[in-house]
Design a protein around this motif. Structure first.
Motif, PDB file in Angstrom:
ATOM      1  N   PHE A  70       0.812  -1.221   0.000  1.00 41.77           N
ATOM      2  CA  PHE A  70       0.000   0.000   0.000  1.00 41.77           C
ATOM      3  C   PHE A  70       0.844   1.269   0.000  1.00 41.77           C
ATOM      4  O   PHE A  70       0.714   2.140   0.868  1.00 41.77           O
ATOM      5  CB  PHE A  70      -0.976  -0.003   1.178  1.00 41.77           C
ATOM      6  CG  PHE A  70      -1.845  -1.225   1.232  1.00 41.77           C
ATOM      7  CD1 PHE A  70      -2.837  -1.418   0.283  1.00 41.77           C
ATOM      8  CD2 PHE A  70      -1.651  -2.195   2.201  1.00 41.77           C
ATOM      9  CE1 PHE A  70      -3.639  -2.545   0.319  1.00 41.77           C
ATOM     10  CE2 PHE A  70      -2.447  -3.327   2.244  1.00 41.77           C
ATOM     11  CZ  PHE A  70      -3.446  -3.510   1.294  1.00 41.77           C
ATOM     12  N   PRO A  71       1.728   1.419  -0.987  1.00 45.24           N
ATOM     13  CA  PRO A  71       2.544   2.640  -1.059  1.00 45.24           C
ATOM     14  C   PRO A  71       1.706   3.848  -1.450  1.00 45.24           C
ATOM     15  O   PRO A  71       0.692   3.734  -2.132  1.00 45.24           O
ATOM     16  CB  PRO A  71       3.573   2.302  -2.142  1.00 45.24           C
ATOM     17  CG  PRO A  71       2.863   1.318  -3.037  1.00 45.24           C
ATOM     18  CD  PRO A  71       2.002   0.499  -2.115  1.00 45.24           C
ATOM     19  N   ASN A  72       2.152   5.011  -1.019  1.00 49.38           N
ATOM     20  CA  ASN A  72       1.525   6.264  -1.415  1.00 49.38           C
ATOM     21  C   ASN A  72       2.592   7.348  -1.396  1.00 49.38           C
ATOM     22  O   ASN A  72       3.310   7.494  -0.410  1.00 49.38           O
ATOM     23  CB  ASN A  72       0.374   6.639  -0.478  1.00 49.38           C
ATOM     24  CG  ASN A  72      -0.470   7.763  -1.034  1.00 49.38           C
ATOM     25  OD1 ASN A  72      -0.067   8.911  -1.066  1.00 49.38           O
ATOM     26  ND2 ASN A  72      -1.673   7.424  -1.469  1.00 49.38           N
ATOM     27  N   VAL A  73       2.706   8.090  -2.493  1.00 53.14           N
ATOM     28  CA  VAL A  73       3.725   9.131  -2.611  1.00 53.14           C
ATOM     29  C   VAL A  73       3.204  10.425  -1.993  1.00 53.14           C
ATOM     30  O   VAL A  73       2.073  10.841  -2.266  1.00 53.14           O
ATOM     31  CB  VAL A  73       4.127   9.349  -4.080  1.00 53.14           C
ATOM     32  CG1 VAL A  73       5.119  10.504  -4.210  1.00 53.14           C
ATOM     33  CG2 VAL A  73       4.724   8.065  -4.661  1.00 53.14           C
ATOM     34  N   VAL A  74       4.033  11.053  -1.173  1.00 50.40           N
ATOM     35  CA  VAL A  74       3.663  12.266  -0.453  1.00 50.40           C
ATOM     36  C   VAL A  74       4.688  13.358  -0.771  1.00 50.40           C
ATOM     37  O   VAL A  74       5.896  13.133  -0.652  1.00 50.40           O
ATOM     38  CB  VAL A  74       3.622  12.025   1.074  1.00 50.40           C
ATOM     39  CG1 VAL A  74       3.190  13.293   1.797  1.00 50.40           C
ATOM     40  CG2 VAL A  74       2.698  10.856   1.406  1.00 50.40           C
ATOM     41  N   ALA A  75       4.201  14.529  -1.183  1.00 43.08           N
ATOM     42  CA  ALA A  75       5.074  15.689  -1.423  1.00 43.08           C
ATOM     43  C   ALA A  75       4.853  16.692  -0.301  1.00 43.08           C
ATOM     44  O   ALA A  75       3.725  17.142  -0.079  1.00 43.08           O
ATOM     45  CB  ALA A  75       4.769  16.322  -2.777  1.00 43.08           C
ATOM     46  N   ARG A  76       5.934  17.031   0.397  1.00 46.12           N
ATOM     47  CA  ARG A  76       5.798  17.945   1.537  1.00 46.12           C
ATOM     48  C   ARG A  76       7.087  18.709   1.756  1.00 46.12           C
ATOM     49  O   ARG A  76       8.172  18.120   1.821  1.00 46.12           O
ATOM     50  CB  ARG A  76       5.455  17.154   2.817  1.00 46.12           C
ATOM     51  CG  ARG A  76       5.343  17.986   4.073  1.00 46.12           C
ATOM     52  CD  ARG A  76       4.793  17.143   5.218  1.00 46.12           C
ATOM     53  NE  ARG A  76       5.641  16.019   5.526  1.00 46.12           N
ATOM     54  CZ  ARG A  76       6.672  16.071   6.389  1.00 46.12           C
ATOM     55  NH1 ARG A  76       6.964  17.212   6.967  1.00 46.12           N
ATOM     56  NH2 ARG A  76       7.384  15.004   6.646  1.00 46.12           N
ATOM     57  N   ASP A  77       6.968  20.025   1.859  1.00 43.84           N
ATOM     58  CA  ASP A  77       8.109  20.888   2.200  1.00 43.84           C
ATOM     59  C   ASP A  77       9.304  20.646   1.288  1.00 43.84           C
ATOM     60  O   ASP A  77      10.460  20.591   1.738  1.00 43.84           O
ATOM     61  CB  ASP A  77       8.524  20.667   3.665  1.00 43.84           C
ATOM     62  CG  ASP A  77       7.409  21.012   4.644  1.00 43.84           C
ATOM     63  OD1 ASP A  77       6.564  21.850   4.291  1.00 43.84           O
ATOM     64  OD2 ASP A  77       7.364  20.423   5.738  1.00 43.84           O
ATOM     65  N   GLY A  78       9.037  20.478  -0.013  1.00 46.88           N
ATOM     66  CA  GLY A  78      10.116  20.281  -0.963  1.00 46.88           C
ATOM     67  C   GLY A  78      10.704  18.885  -0.978  1.00 46.88           C
ATOM     68  O   GLY A  78      11.678  18.630  -1.689  1.00 46.88           O
ATOM     69  N   ARG A  79      10.140  17.964  -0.213  1.00 47.58           N
ATOM     70  CA  ARG A  79      10.616  16.585  -0.159  1.00 47.58           C
ATOM     71  C   ARG A  79       9.585  15.664  -0.790  1.00 47.58           C
ATOM     72  O   ARG A  79       8.386  15.921  -0.743  1.00 47.58           O
ATOM     73  CB  ARG A  79      10.857  16.153   1.297  1.00 47.58           C
ATOM     74  CG  ARG A  79      11.859  16.998   2.029  1.00 47.58           C
ATOM     75  CD  ARG A  79      11.650  16.930   3.525  1.00 47.58           C
ATOM     76  NE  ARG A  79      11.860  15.584   4.060  1.00 47.58           N
ATOM     77  CZ  ARG A  79      11.598  15.257   5.317  1.00 47.58           C
ATOM     78  NH1 ARG A  79      11.080  16.162   6.139  1.00 47.58           N
ATOM     79  NH2 ARG A  79      11.826  14.033   5.748  1.00 47.58           N
ATOM     80  N   ILE A  80      10.075  14.575  -1.390  1.00 53.42           N
ATOM     81  CA  ILE A  80       9.194  13.534  -1.908  1.00 53.42           C
ATOM     82  C   ILE A  80       9.355  12.321  -1.003  1.00 53.42           C
ATOM     83  O   ILE A  80      10.454  11.780  -0.863  1.00 53.42           O
ATOM     84  CB  ILE A  80       9.537  13.174  -3.366  1.00 53.42           C
ATOM     85  CG1 ILE A  80       9.425  14.402  -4.260  1.00 53.42           C
ATOM     86  CG2 ILE A  80       8.607  12.071  -3.864  1.00 53.42           C
ATOM     87  CD1 ILE A  80       9.825  14.133  -5.696  1.00 53.42           C
ATOM     88  N   GLN A  81       8.267  11.916  -0.371  1.00 52.48           N
ATOM     89  CA  GLN A  81       8.320  10.820   0.581  1.00 52.48           C
ATOM     90  C   GLN A  81       7.391   9.683   0.151  1.00 52.48           C
ATOM     91  O   GLN A  81       6.493   9.871  -0.665  1.00 52.48           O
ATOM     92  CB  GLN A  81       7.935  11.310   1.983  1.00 52.48           C
ATOM     93  CG  GLN A  81       8.902  12.331   2.567  1.00 52.48           C
ATOM     94  CD  GLN A  81       8.545  12.695   3.991  1.00 52.48           C
ATOM     95  OE1 GLN A  81       7.420  13.074   4.296  1.00 52.48           O
ATOM     96  NE2 GLN A  81       9.523  12.581   4.894  1.00 52.48           N
ATOM     97  N   LEU A  82       7.634   8.519   0.726  1.00 52.06           N
ATOM     98  CA  LEU A  82       6.798   7.356   0.471  1.00 52.06           C
ATOM     99  C   LEU A  82       6.237   6.858   1.790  1.00 52.06           C
ATOM    100  O   LEU A  82       6.992   6.557   2.721  1.00 52.06           O
ATOM    101  CB  LEU A  82       7.601   6.239  -0.203  1.00 52.06           C
ATOM    102  CG  LEU A  82       6.765   5.016  -0.618  1.00 52.06           C
ATOM    103  CD1 LEU A  82       5.936   5.358  -1.853  1.00 52.06           C
ATOM    104  CD2 LEU A  82       7.655   3.809  -0.896  1.00 52.06           C
TER     105      LEU A  82
END
Length: 380
Positions: free
Chosen positions: A278-290
């Motif tokens: 169940f991955p989901n890509v998250v963009a926050r504060d200039g970072r790309i997170q999983l």
């Protein structure tokens, strides 16, 4: 006169700056390559108890403000794995697609059923069309953030399938909006083929596709992958579920490159029954997170992990910084699809035990992992 020109110059600078900010804000609200350049991103997502039996409702959440509501299929029909489009239509509507199942003969007790795709308009749950399929969708479809109307469907046989919907302008309004009128365009279904070396001793089992809208990740899909191995007696079996990136061809129908997001040498639990799904890509504060869930084989609970994604040694490839998603950041979370808020600071999931959506902060203001789950707001 000098002061007049100086004031005029300052005014011009301010106006240009405002237009620049407005343009940047608009670009952040549009998915990658949105045709026409005028459609805004959709904030709706669905979170439901489809991985467990009992709850036939589809729970919706507005990722912009956290409001929730529910929709339900018509009597005699069930909807699962509803996935909302990443953009709005020109009429500000939002389309979604998922699996429908219903008895082929409602009055009979034979247990036979019809299965296919249902295409909806949210949040009203207006049915646009139903499409009979020869495969059984086993998870949420992923929308192509560039190609209008294309989705990737994970199937029960472990393969991904590409499907393209007809343009709304090519359809006869209302013709196939009831169970009695079925679309006959299932032939547009195409199996996604491996054009690079697939991992394992046979074709792997793929699930949970995520097609990010972030421009840096264009043509990349993140999946849960189980490679084919053999047990001690030589019989084939699927190994532990791991997170992989897939690079697709321009038409989204071929896998041209692939690799694990976590380097096996960094992962001491990669071969001992640990499942990452169940991955989901998250963009926050200039970072790309999983964000993703970790569970043990046979277990009923999962732990939420969030780690930083970064470029690998080859252009267009990804890796997850395993140390940024370590055990210390793990928090209990319901098993199922994850949905991130628009600002990337909250993660949402569906609690089967509570029968509702729950939310957990991904980080506090100082960047530390968030704490207790809370309830989103519900629409009246």
């Amino acid at each position: 006169m000098f002061y007049y020109f100086e004031s005029l110059a300052r005014l011009v600078v301010i106006v240009v700056s405002l237009f620049s900010v407005a343009a940047l804000t608009a670009s952040q609200l549009k998915p990658v390559g949105a045709e026409g350049g005028s459609r805004l991103a959709s904030s709706w997502d669905s979170l439901s108890g489809e991985y467990f039996q009992g709850d036939a409702r589809v729970h919706l959440i507005d990722r912009a403000d956290g409001r929730t509501t529910t929709i339900a299929a018509p009597e005699g029909e069930r909807w699962n794995y509803i996935s909302a489009s990443p953009w709005k239509n020109q009429d500000e509507g939002v389309e979604a697609v998922g699996r429908f199942t219903r008895s082929s003969r409602p009055a009979a007790d034979s247990g036979s059923s019809v299965c296919g795709l249902v295409r909806l308009r949210l949040p009203e749950a207006e049915v646009i069309e139903r499409v009979d399929l020869d495969i059984i969708p086993s998870g949420r479809p992923a929308w192509n953030p560039v190609g209008d109307g294309q989705i990737l469907i994970p199937a029960g046989n472990g393969r991904l399938y590409s499907y393209r919907f007809a343009s709304r302008s090519d359809e006869v309004g209302g013709l196939i909006a009831t169970p009695e009128h079925q679309a006959t365009v299932g032939a547009d279904l195409m199996a996604v083929e491996w054009r690079c070396q697939a991992p394992g001793q046979g074709e792997p089992f793929l699930s949970d596709p995520v097609w990010p809208t972030i421009p840096e990740l264009q043509n990349l899909v993140i999946v849960s992958l189980s490679a084919m191995t053999a047990d001690d007696s030589g019989r084939p079996r699927y190994g532990a579920t791991a997170l992989w990136w897939l690079e697709l061809s321009g038409d989204g129908e071929q896998i041209v490159a692939a690799g694990p997001l976590i380097d096996p040498s960094d992962d001491p639990n990669g071969s001992v029954g640990v499942r990452r799904r169940f991955p989901n890509v998250v963009a926050r504060d200039g970072r790309i997170q999983l964000a993703y869930l970790v569970s043990r084989t046979g277990g009923s609970e999962a732990e939420l992990r969030v780690g930083d994604l970064e470029r690998g040694s080859n252009a267009g490839r990804l890796r997850l910084r395993f140390d940024s998603a370590a055990e210390g950041a793990a928090r209990p979370f319901p098993i199922g699809h994850l949905s991130a808020s628009w600002d990337g600071r909250w993660i949402h999931g569906f609690s089967h035990d509570l029968g509702r959506i729950v939310s957990l902060p991904l980080a506090t203001d100082d960047g530390a992992p968030g704490g207790r789950a809370s309830d989103p707001k519900r629409l009246p």
